[in-house]
Scaffold this motif. Sequence first.
Motif, PDB file in Angstrom:
ATOM      1  N   ASN A  93       4.351  -0.251  10.915  1.00 26.33           N
ATOM      2  CA  ASN A  93       4.017  -0.977   9.692  1.00 26.33           C
ATOM      3  C   ASN A  93       3.829  -2.462   9.900  1.00 26.33           C
ATOM      4  O   ASN A  93       3.233  -3.120   9.043  1.00 26.33           O
ATOM      5  CB  ASN A  93       5.099  -0.740   8.640  1.00 26.33           C
ATOM      6  N   CYS A  94       4.321  -2.992  10.995  1.00 22.02           N
ATOM      7  CA  CYS A  94       4.118  -4.416  11.278  1.00 22.02           C
ATOM      8  C   CYS A  94       2.997  -4.648  12.288  1.00 22.02           C
ATOM      9  O   CYS A  94       2.860  -5.748  12.838  1.00 22.02           O
ATOM     10  CB  CYS A  94       5.422  -5.055  11.768  1.00 22.02           C
ATOM     11  N   GLY A  95       2.223  -3.618  12.562  1.00 27.41           N
ATOM     12  CA  GLY A  95       0.982  -3.805  13.293  1.00 27.41           C
ATOM     13  C   GLY A  95       0.992  -3.522  14.771  1.00 27.41           C
ATOM     14  O   GLY A  95      -0.064  -3.488  15.397  1.00 27.41           O
ATOM     15  N   ASP A  96       2.160  -3.299  15.398  1.00 27.51           N
ATOM     16  CA  ASP A  96       2.198  -3.044  16.833  1.00 27.51           C
ATOM     17  C   ASP A  96       2.166  -1.538  17.082  1.00 27.51           C
ATOM     18  O   ASP A  96       3.177  -0.905  17.388  1.00 27.51           O
ATOM     19  CB  ASP A  96       3.459  -3.669  17.439  1.00 27.51           C
ATOM     20  N   MET A  97       0.984  -0.954  16.941  1.00 25.75           N
ATOM     21  CA  MET A  97       0.852   0.492  17.078  1.00 25.75           C
ATOM     22  C   MET A  97       1.094   0.945  18.517  1.00 25.75           C
ATOM     23  O   MET A  97       1.506   2.081  18.754  1.00 25.75           O
ATOM     24  CB  MET A  97      -0.534   0.943  16.624  1.00 25.75           C
ATOM     25  N   ALA A  98       0.867   0.056  19.504  1.00 27.29           N
ATOM     26  CA  ALA A  98       1.115   0.422  20.906  1.00 27.29           C
ATOM     27  C   ALA A  98       2.608   0.700  21.111  1.00 27.29           C
ATOM     28  O   ALA A  98       2.990   1.715  21.724  1.00 27.29           O
ATOM     29  CB  ALA A  98       0.640  -0.693  21.834  1.00 27.29           C
ATOM     30  N   ALA A  99       3.467  -0.187  20.595  1.00 33.21           N
ATOM     31  CA  ALA A  99       4.911   0.020  20.715  1.00 33.21           C
ATOM     32  C   ALA A  99       5.341   1.266  19.950  1.00 33.21           C
ATOM     33  O   ALA A  99       6.206   2.030  20.411  1.00 33.21           O
ATOM     34  CB  ALA A  99       5.657  -1.206  20.205  1.00 33.21           C
ATOM     35  N   ALA A 100       4.738   1.478  18.783  1.00 36.89           N
ATOM     36  CA  ALA A 100       5.076   2.661  17.993  1.00 36.89           C
ATOM     37  C   ALA A 100       4.699   3.938  18.733  1.00 36.89           C
ATOM     38  O   ALA A 100       5.449   4.924  18.726  1.00 36.89           O
ATOM     39  CB  ALA A 100       4.365   2.599  16.642  1.00 36.89           C
TER      40      ALA A 100
ATOM     41  N   ARG B 175      -1.550   1.862   6.478  1.00 38.15           N
ATOM     42  CA  ARG B 175      -1.298   0.496   6.023  1.00 38.15           C
ATOM     43  C   ARG B 175      -2.259  -0.488   6.664  1.00 38.15           C
ATOM     44  O   ARG B 175      -2.658  -1.483   6.039  1.00 38.15           O
ATOM     45  CB  ARG B 175       0.152   0.105   6.333  1.00 38.15           C
ATOM     46  N   ARG B 176      -2.646  -0.220   7.896  1.00 35.88           N
ATOM     47  CA  ARG B 176      -3.603  -1.085   8.578  1.00 35.88           C
ATOM     48  C   ARG B 176      -5.040  -0.802   8.159  1.00 35.88           C
ATOM     49  O   ARG B 176      -5.969  -1.460   8.603  1.00 35.88           O
ATOM     50  CB  ARG B 176      -3.482  -0.898  10.091  1.00 35.88           C
ATOM     51  N   GLY B 177      -5.239   0.191   7.301  1.00 33.05           N
ATOM     52  CA  GLY B 177      -6.570   0.527   6.821  1.00 33.05           C
ATOM     53  C   GLY B 177      -7.326   1.494   7.712  1.00 33.05           C
ATOM     54  O   GLY B 177      -8.488   1.805   7.437  1.00 33.05           O
ATOM     55  N   ASP B 178      -6.672   1.987   8.761  1.00 35.88           N
ATOM     56  CA  ASP B 178      -7.328   2.939   9.673  1.00 35.88           C
ATOM     57  C   ASP B 178      -7.039   4.358   9.183  1.00 35.88           C
ATOM     58  O   ASP B 178      -6.245   5.105   9.767  1.00 35.88           O
ATOM     59  CB  ASP B 178      -6.793   2.733  11.094  1.00 35.88           C
TER      60      ASP B 178
ATOM     61  N   ALA C  37      -7.704   7.395  11.688  1.00 41.70           N
ATOM     62  CA  ALA C  37      -6.612   7.719  12.620  1.00 41.70           C
ATOM     63  C   ALA C  37      -5.452   8.360  11.880  1.00 41.70           C
ATOM     64  O   ALA C  37      -4.827   9.315  12.377  1.00 41.70           O
ATOM     65  CB  ALA C  37      -6.151   6.456  13.342  1.00 41.70           C
ATOM     66  N   ALA C  38      -5.176   7.858  10.680  1.00 43.65           N
ATOM     67  CA  ALA C  38      -4.093   8.435   9.886  1.00 43.65           C
ATOM     68  C   ALA C  38      -4.396   9.889   9.535  1.00 43.65           C
ATOM     69  O   ALA C  38      -3.514  10.760   9.599  1.00 43.65           O
ATOM     70  CB  ALA C  38      -3.891   7.613   8.613  1.00 43.65           C
ATOM     71  N   ARG C  39      -5.649  10.170   9.210  1.00 40.51           N
ATOM     72  CA  ARG C  39      -6.034  11.537   8.844  1.00 40.51           C
ATOM     73  C   ARG C  39      -5.930  12.484  10.035  1.00 40.51           C
ATOM     74  O   ARG C  39      -5.509  13.644   9.896  1.00 40.51           O
ATOM     75  CB  ARG C  39      -7.465  11.550   8.272  1.00 40.51           C
ATOM     76  N   ARG C  40      -6.292  11.975  11.232  1.00 40.57           N
ATOM     77  CA  ARG C  40      -6.179  12.820  12.421  1.00 40.57           C
ATOM     78  C   ARG C  40      -4.716  13.189  12.683  1.00 40.57           C
ATOM     79  O   ARG C  40      -4.399  14.339  13.001  1.00 40.57           O
ATOM     80  CB  ARG C  40      -6.772  12.099  13.640  1.00 40.57           C
ATOM     81  N   LEU C  41      -3.839  12.215  12.569  1.00 38.81           N
ATOM     82  CA  LEU C  41      -2.414  12.493  12.731  1.00 38.81           C
ATOM     83  C   LEU C  41      -1.918  13.453  11.649  1.00 38.81           C
ATOM     84  O   LEU C  41      -1.145  14.371  11.917  1.00 38.81           O
ATOM     85  CB  LEU C  41      -1.606  11.194  12.666  1.00 38.81           C
ATOM     86  N   PHE C  42      -2.379  13.220  10.445  1.00 42.72           N
ATOM     87  CA  PHE C  42      -1.964  14.055   9.313  1.00 42.72           C
ATOM     88  C   PHE C  42      -2.354  15.514   9.555  1.00 42.72           C
ATOM     89  O   PHE C  42      -1.560  16.436   9.332  1.00 42.72           O
ATOM     90  CB  PHE C  42      -2.610  13.520   8.031  1.00 42.72           C
TER      91      PHE C  42
ATOM     92  N   VAL D  65       1.247   9.364   1.420  1.00 40.41           N
ATOM     93  CA  VAL D  65       0.674   8.240   2.166  1.00 40.41           C
ATOM     94  C   VAL D  65      -0.844   8.361   2.238  1.00 40.41           C
ATOM     95  O   VAL D  65      -1.576   7.380   2.013  1.00 40.41           O
ATOM     96  CB  VAL D  65       1.283   8.164   3.579  1.00 40.41           C
ATOM     97  N   MET D  66      -1.328   9.552   2.551  1.00 36.52           N
ATOM     98  CA  MET D  66      -2.777   9.746   2.668  1.00 36.52           C
ATOM     99  C   MET D  66      -3.467   9.600   1.305  1.00 36.52           C
ATOM    100  O   MET D  66      -4.518   8.951   1.199  1.00 36.52           O
ATOM    101  CB  MET D  66      -3.073  11.130   3.256  1.00 36.52           C
ATOM    102  N   ILE D  67      -2.876  10.175   0.279  1.00 33.90           N
ATOM    103  CA  ILE D  67      -3.469  10.066  -1.060  1.00 33.90           C
ATOM    104  C   ILE D  67      -3.522   8.605  -1.493  1.00 33.90           C
ATOM    105  O   ILE D  67      -4.552   8.124  -2.000  1.00 33.90           O
ATOM    106  CB  ILE D  67      -2.663  10.913  -2.070  1.00 33.90           C
ATOM    107  N   THR D  68      -2.424   7.885  -1.272  1.00 37.16           N
ATOM    108  CA  THR D  68      -2.380   6.468  -1.639  1.00 37.16           C
ATOM    109  C   THR D  68      -3.383   5.654  -0.844  1.00 37.16           C
ATOM    110  O   THR D  68      -4.044   4.755  -1.388  1.00 37.16           O
ATOM    111  CB  THR D  68      -0.954   5.913  -1.423  1.00 37.16           C
ATOM    112  N   GLY D  69      -3.501   5.953   0.462  1.00 37.35           N
ATOM    113  CA  GLY D  69      -4.449   5.220   1.306  1.00 37.35           C
ATOM    114  C   GLY D  69      -5.876   5.364   0.812  1.00 37.35           C
ATOM    115  O   GLY D  69      -6.612   4.375   0.686  1.00 37.35           O
ATOM    116  N   TYR D  70      -6.295   6.592   0.515  1.00 33.16           N
ATOM    117  CA  TYR D  70      -7.646   6.810   0.002  1.00 33.16           C
ATOM    118  C   TYR D  70      -7.829   6.171  -1.371  1.00 33.16           C
ATOM    119  O   TYR D  70      -8.887   5.586  -1.673  1.00 33.16           O
ATOM    120  CB  TYR D  70      -7.947   8.308  -0.087  1.00 33.16           C
ATOM    121  N   ALA D  71      -6.803   6.263  -2.220  1.00 33.16           N
ATOM    122  CA  ALA D  71      -6.902   5.698  -3.570  1.00 33.16           C
ATOM    123  C   ALA D  71      -7.057   4.181  -3.510  1.00 33.16           C
ATOM    124  O   ALA D  71      -7.875   3.601  -4.233  1.00 33.16           O
ATOM    125  CB  ALA D  71      -5.667   6.076  -4.385  1.00 33.16           C
TER     126      ALA D  71
END
Length: 541
Positions: A159-166, A190-193, A196-201, A214-220
């Motif tokens: 959520n703070c942007g360091d997806m590599a560490a995550a 949260r980063r607007g991607d 990628a979120a949908r692929r994980l989902f 999370v996915m519904i909110t992101g698209y909305a």
Amino acid sequence: MIRKSGHKRYQPALWRRCRSVRSLRQFHARMVVTGFEADPAAVRELVYCAAVLIPGALVYAHQLFNRIAQPDLFVWNTLIRGAAHGPCPSDAVSLFHEMERRDASGSLQPNKYTFPFLLKACVRLSSSSLGNQLHAKITRHGLESDGFVKNALINFHANCGDMAAANVLFDGPARADVVAWSAMIAGHARRGDLEAARRLFEGTPCKDLISWNVMITGYARRGEMDKARELFDQLPHRDVVSWNAVIAGYLESGSPGKALEVFEEMTRAGESPDEVTMLSLLSACAELGALDAGARMHASLAAMVRSRRVRPTVTLGNALIAMYARCGSIERALEVFRGMAERDISTWNSVIGGLALHGHAREAMRVFADMRQRRVRPDEVTFVSVLTACSHSGLVKEGRWCYALMTEEYGIKPNVKHLGCMVDMLGRAGFLQEALRFAEQMGVEPNPVVWRALLGACRTHGDVRLAELANARLLRVSGGADSGDYVLLSNTYASVGEWGEVEKVRMLMDERGVPKAAGRSLVQARPSSISLSSEGLLFAR
């Protein structure tokens, strides 16, 4: 709290019956009278209740905490947890540093419950540097492999942007944990991607409700309501967050009517709305000007408050004022305003703006005076509303005084909205040259609205030469694509009988390919009268 045999015993279930600060104080008083205040377990439970269970009781929790000579790790964790979820999450970090400073004996070593609360605070603060420092402490304490802590770290880094560490933390045993999957999905969303979120989902072995939401909110939030609705319809089990995401999505995408339709579905499904739902619905009613629907929402909200499902917050009061003002019922807006025990700057701005919108300039000025008398500091929005009221009612003297008050006493730098209000006010009153000086010499670049206000005033007062100058500035700023800008000048010429100039303007429109929009009228049926008794009104005294 006394057995029939006469022996005292501590009953922790009692604390969970607390629903307000008042009831909490009553239990605390009983503790003092019956001697339980000396019982560490009872005090711990009381602090937990104040910090975690009761909204708005965090200050009381701190007061209780300060009376404990040697708080243990549970009490520290409880207060850190409350602060992490409270209005000032940075307090959680301050408490942690205080705990470290006071740990002379080494008995307050943070554990697997301490760090997740702190990382939650970092996410809310969007502080990657602070979270990284905590990550280093977690490693030193040997807690990085704990599943609870690891999920909190994944959530923080994602959520703070360091997806590599995550991703590094996510690889391995964490992939078996649905919470870790949800954290990764939320991080990408949260980063607007959303791709990628949908692929994980889609690859999640067991989708939990959080992932769906999370996915519904992101698209909305991105305005892709077709995809949001598609996922919503596939959702096996919905909660209030699911419904709120779709309702808010339709509202933000400019479809308030659909937002109300979804609420009707929500009601038929037996789901109870919460404060977030009601705020969205009141906004939808305001957008539509639907007074009947807004009044029904108000009545429902009052019932929810009486049943203690919702607290009567300042935010809800502000939403009610804005809704009634936008729907044309300034009397009900004022009734809500007068019934509010607590107000913030938005409350005052809403009611002053509503009065200005409906032409009640004198009342708006009285409310403004009351606001200052109560030592509530006005802001930029306040002065826009006050100046608008003066403009629409011809209160030039009062408008000049308010402008001087804003700049000299409160030190607020005027913006283009203040400039537009002053030009409109002076222009309406016939002070055209003063209005022009405001437009040209106030250090703010006038926008098309400012020049249109001056041009309209020139038409009203028949000043053709100034109208030509204002129109030239307007066309330069707007690009000359709006037919209304030409029509204003044409009507100014027509008002003084210069028909040749009228024809030139029309020819200029043809040469530039500017079509004149067809005139339309909008007629709305008067809404049926809705009566709300004082018992059915939220914030009614």
